[in-house]
Design a protein around this motif. Structure first.
Motif, short mmCIF file in Angstrom:
data_model
loop_
_atom_site.label_atom_id
_atom_site.label_comp_id
_atom_site.label_asym_id
_atom_site.label_seq_id
_atom_site.Cartn_x
_atom_site.Cartn_y
_atom_site.Cartn_z
N LYS A 155 150.32 20.14 -25.49
CA LYS A 155 149.98 20.09 -26.92
C LYS A 155 150.93 19.12 -27.63
O LYS A 155 152.15 19.15 -27.42
N GLY A 156 150.34 18.26 -28.47
CA GLY A 156 151.14 17.32 -29.23
C GLY A 156 151.25 15.94 -28.62
O GLY A 156 151.63 14.98 -29.31
N LYS A 157 150.89 15.82 -27.34
CA LYS A 157 150.93 14.51 -26.69
C LYS A 157 149.67 13.72 -27.02
O LYS A 157 148.65 14.26 -27.39
N ASP A 158 149.77 12.40 -26.87
CA ASP A 158 148.60 11.53 -27.03
C ASP A 158 147.97 11.29 -25.66
O ASP A 158 148.67 11.23 -24.64
N VAL A 159 146.64 11.13 -25.65
CA VAL A 159 145.94 10.81 -24.40
C VAL A 159 144.97 9.66 -24.64
O VAL A 159 144.45 9.49 -25.75
N GLU A 160 144.74 8.90 -23.58
CA GLU A 160 143.75 7.83 -23.61
C GLU A 160 142.75 8.04 -22.49
O GLU A 160 143.14 8.26 -21.34
N LEU A 161 141.48 7.94 -22.83
CA LEU A 161 140.41 8.08 -21.84
C LEU A 161 139.63 6.76 -21.83
O LEU A 161 139.33 6.20 -22.88
N ARG A 162 139.29 6.33 -20.62
CA ARG A 162 138.69 5.01 -20.48
C ARG A 162 137.26 5.11 -19.98
O ARG A 162 136.93 5.98 -19.17
N CYS A 163 136.42 4.18 -20.46
CA CYS A 163 135.03 4.12 -20.03
C CYS A 163 134.64 2.68 -19.76
O CYS A 163 134.83 1.79 -20.61
N ASP A 164 134.07 2.46 -18.59
CA ASP A 164 133.56 1.14 -18.21
C ASP A 164 132.04 1.27 -18.07
O ASP A 164 131.56 1.91 -17.13
N PRO A 165 131.28 0.72 -19.01
CA PRO A 165 129.83 0.95 -18.99
C PRO A 165 129.13 0.14 -17.91
O PRO A 165 129.75 -0.71 -17.25
N ILE A 166 127.87 0.40 -17.75
CA ILE A 166 127.06 -0.38 -16.81
C ILE A 166 127.00 -1.83 -17.32
O ILE A 166 126.81 -2.07 -18.52
N SER A 167 127.18 -2.76 -16.39
CA SER A 167 127.19 -4.16 -16.75
C SER A 167 125.90 -4.54 -17.48
O SER A 167 124.79 -4.21 -17.03
N GLY A 168 126.04 -5.20 -18.62
CA GLY A 168 124.88 -5.64 -19.38
C GLY A 168 124.43 -4.66 -20.44
O GLY A 168 123.62 -5.00 -21.30
N HIS A 169 124.93 -3.43 -20.39
CA HIS A 169 124.58 -2.45 -21.43
C HIS A 169 125.41 -2.73 -22.67
O HIS A 169 126.64 -2.75 -22.62
N THR A 205 138.02 2.65 -24.93
CA THR A 205 139.08 3.63 -24.80
C THR A 205 138.97 4.63 -25.94
O THR A 205 138.89 4.22 -27.11
N LEU A 206 138.95 5.90 -25.60
CA LEU A 206 138.98 6.98 -26.59
C LEU A 206 140.40 7.52 -26.60
O LEU A 206 140.93 7.90 -25.56
N THR A 207 141.02 7.52 -27.78
CA THR A 207 142.40 8.00 -27.92
C THR A 207 142.42 9.26 -28.77
O THR A 207 141.79 9.31 -29.83
N ILE A 208 143.13 10.25 -28.27
CA ILE A 208 143.34 11.48 -29.03
C ILE A 208 144.83 11.61 -29.25
O ILE A 208 145.61 11.70 -28.29
N GLN A 209 145.23 11.61 -30.51
CA GLN A 209 146.65 11.71 -30.84
C GLN A 209 147.00 13.18 -31.12
O GLN A 209 146.17 13.96 -31.59
N ARG A 210 148.24 13.50 -30.82
CA ARG A 210 148.77 14.85 -31.12
C ARG A 210 147.77 15.92 -30.68
O ARG A 210 147.29 16.73 -31.49
N THR A 211 147.46 15.93 -29.40
CA THR A 211 146.41 16.80 -28.89
C THR A 211 146.65 18.26 -29.24
O THR A 211 147.80 18.74 -29.31
N GLY A 227 132.50 11.76 -16.53
CA GLY A 227 133.29 12.50 -17.50
C GLY A 227 134.77 12.54 -17.19
O GLY A 227 135.19 12.37 -16.04
N SER A 228 135.55 12.78 -18.24
CA SER A 228 137.00 13.02 -18.11
C SER A 228 137.27 14.43 -18.62
O SER A 228 137.01 14.72 -19.79
N ARG A 229 137.76 15.26 -17.73
CA ARG A 229 138.06 16.64 -18.12
C ARG A 229 139.47 16.70 -18.67
O ARG A 229 140.44 16.41 -17.96
N LEU A 230 139.60 17.07 -19.94
CA LEU A 230 140.91 17.14 -20.60
C LEU A 230 141.29 18.60 -20.80
O LEU A 230 140.51 19.38 -21.36
N THR A 231 142.48 18.94 -20.36
CA THR A 231 143.03 20.27 -20.58
C THR A 231 144.33 20.12 -21.35
O THR A 231 145.25 19.43 -20.89
N VAL A 232 144.39 20.77 -22.50
CA VAL A 232 145.60 20.73 -23.32
C VAL A 232 146.28 22.09 -23.24
O VAL A 232 145.68 23.11 -23.61
N LEU A 233 147.49 22.07 -22.72
CA LEU A 233 148.21 23.34 -22.52
C LEU A 233 148.97 23.76 -23.78
O LEU A 233 149.36 22.90 -24.60
#
Lengths: 116, 116
Positions: A15-29, A76-82, A110-116
Motif C-alpha cells: 500500500k502506498g507504492k506506485d505501479v506501472e502496467l504495460r500493454c502492447d496492442p495488436i499491430s495495426g490496431h 502504460t497504466l500508472t497507479i500512484q499511492r496504491t 491481464g495484469s493481476r495486481l495485489t495491494v497488501l
C-alpha cells in the motif's frame, strides 16, 4: 500474429507504492482500452485511446490513476499511492478502426495486481 | 447511463441439458458481443451481433439479438463439460462509426458450471 501483450502478469505491491502496467496492442490496431476486473465482477471501463486524439479518461476512478500511450502503440497504466481497493485484474484491449470493423475488442491476458 | 444485466449470474447444469443465458440492456444499441472467460484467462470473443434479429451459432452455442426488446440470449444446446466458463455480454454505447470513444459496457458475467 501476436495478440495483445500485457506485463507484468502478476504484481504484488505494498500500500502506498506506485505501479506501472504495460500493454502492447495488436499491430495495426489504433484503438486501445483499459478495463478493470475485480473479483467476481464484470469489467469496469477505465480509459480509451484512439490514434492521436485526446484519450477518454472518463472511467478513471481517481486522480491516482493515469495512462499514456506512446507512438500510438504501447500504453502504460500508472497507479500512484496504491490502495487495497485497487487490487484487481487490469485488462487491456485493442481494436482496429477501419471501414467494416465490427467494434469487437481483443483482450490481453491481464495484469493481476495485489495491494497488501 | 447504460446498464447491462445478465441473468442468471450463476448456473450449474448437467451435461446434455439445454439452457439460456439472458442479457438485458437499458438504452438503445445495435451492437452486442458475447465473450467467454476461463479461470485465470482473458476474454475470448464468441459472437458479434450487429443488427436486430441477428442470430449466430457456433457448435453448441447460439446467440441472438432483439434490439426492440433490448435483449440478447445465449443458448446452450446439449451442454458438455468443456463449456464451463464465465460468459459475459457487452453492449456498444453508440452505433459504431469507427471513431470516438466507443468502449463496451459489460454485464457482471454468468458463471456456468456443467457437471459431467
Amino acid at each position: 500474429g501476436a495478440g495483445v501483450s500485457q506485463s507484468p502478469s502478476n504484481k504484488v505491491t505494498e500500500k502506498g507504492k506506485d505501479v506501472e502496467l504495460r500493454c502492447d496492442p495488436i499491430s495495426g490496431h489504433t484503438a486501445l482500452y483499459w478495463y478493470r476486473q475485480s473479483l467476481g465482477q464484470g469489467l469496469e471501463f477505465l480509459i480509451y485511446f484512439q490514434g492521436n486524439s485526446a484519450p477518454d479518461k472518463s472511467g478513471l476512478p481517481s486522480d491516482r490513476f493515469s495512462a499514456e500511450r506512446t507512438g500510438g502503440s504501447v500504453s502504460t497504466l500508472t497507479i500512484q499511492r496504491t490502495q487495497q481497493e485497487d487490487s484487481a485484474v487490469y485488462l487491456c484491449a485493442s481494436s482496429p478502426i477501419a471501414g467494416g470493423n465490427t467494434g469487437e475488442l481483443f483482450f490481453g491476458e491481464g495484469s493481476r495486481l495485489t495491494v497488501l | 447511463e447504460l446498464k447491462v444485466e445478465q441473468n442468471p449470474l450463476f448456473l450449474s447444469m448437467q451435461e446434455g441439458k439445454n439452457y439460456t443465458i439472458y442479457c438485458n440492456y437499458s438504452t438503445t444499441s445495435d451492437r452486442l458481443y458475447w465473450y467467454r472467460q476461463d479461470p485465470g484467462k482473458s476474454l475470448e470473443s464468441l459472437f458479434v451481433l450487429l443488427s436486430n434479429g441477428a442470430v449466430k451459432q457456433e457448435g453448441r452455442l447460439m446467440a441472438s439479438l432483439d434490439t426492440k426488446a433490448r435483449l440478447s440470449t445465449l443458448h446452450i444446446t446439449a451442454a458438455v463439460h468443456d463449456l464451463s466458463a464465465t460468459y459475459f455480454c457487452a453492449v456498444g454505447t453508440a452505433p459504431y462509426s469507427g471513431g470516438g470513444a466507443d468502449g463496451l459496457t459489460f454485464g457482471k458475467g454468468t458463471h456456468l458450471i456443467i457437471q459431467p
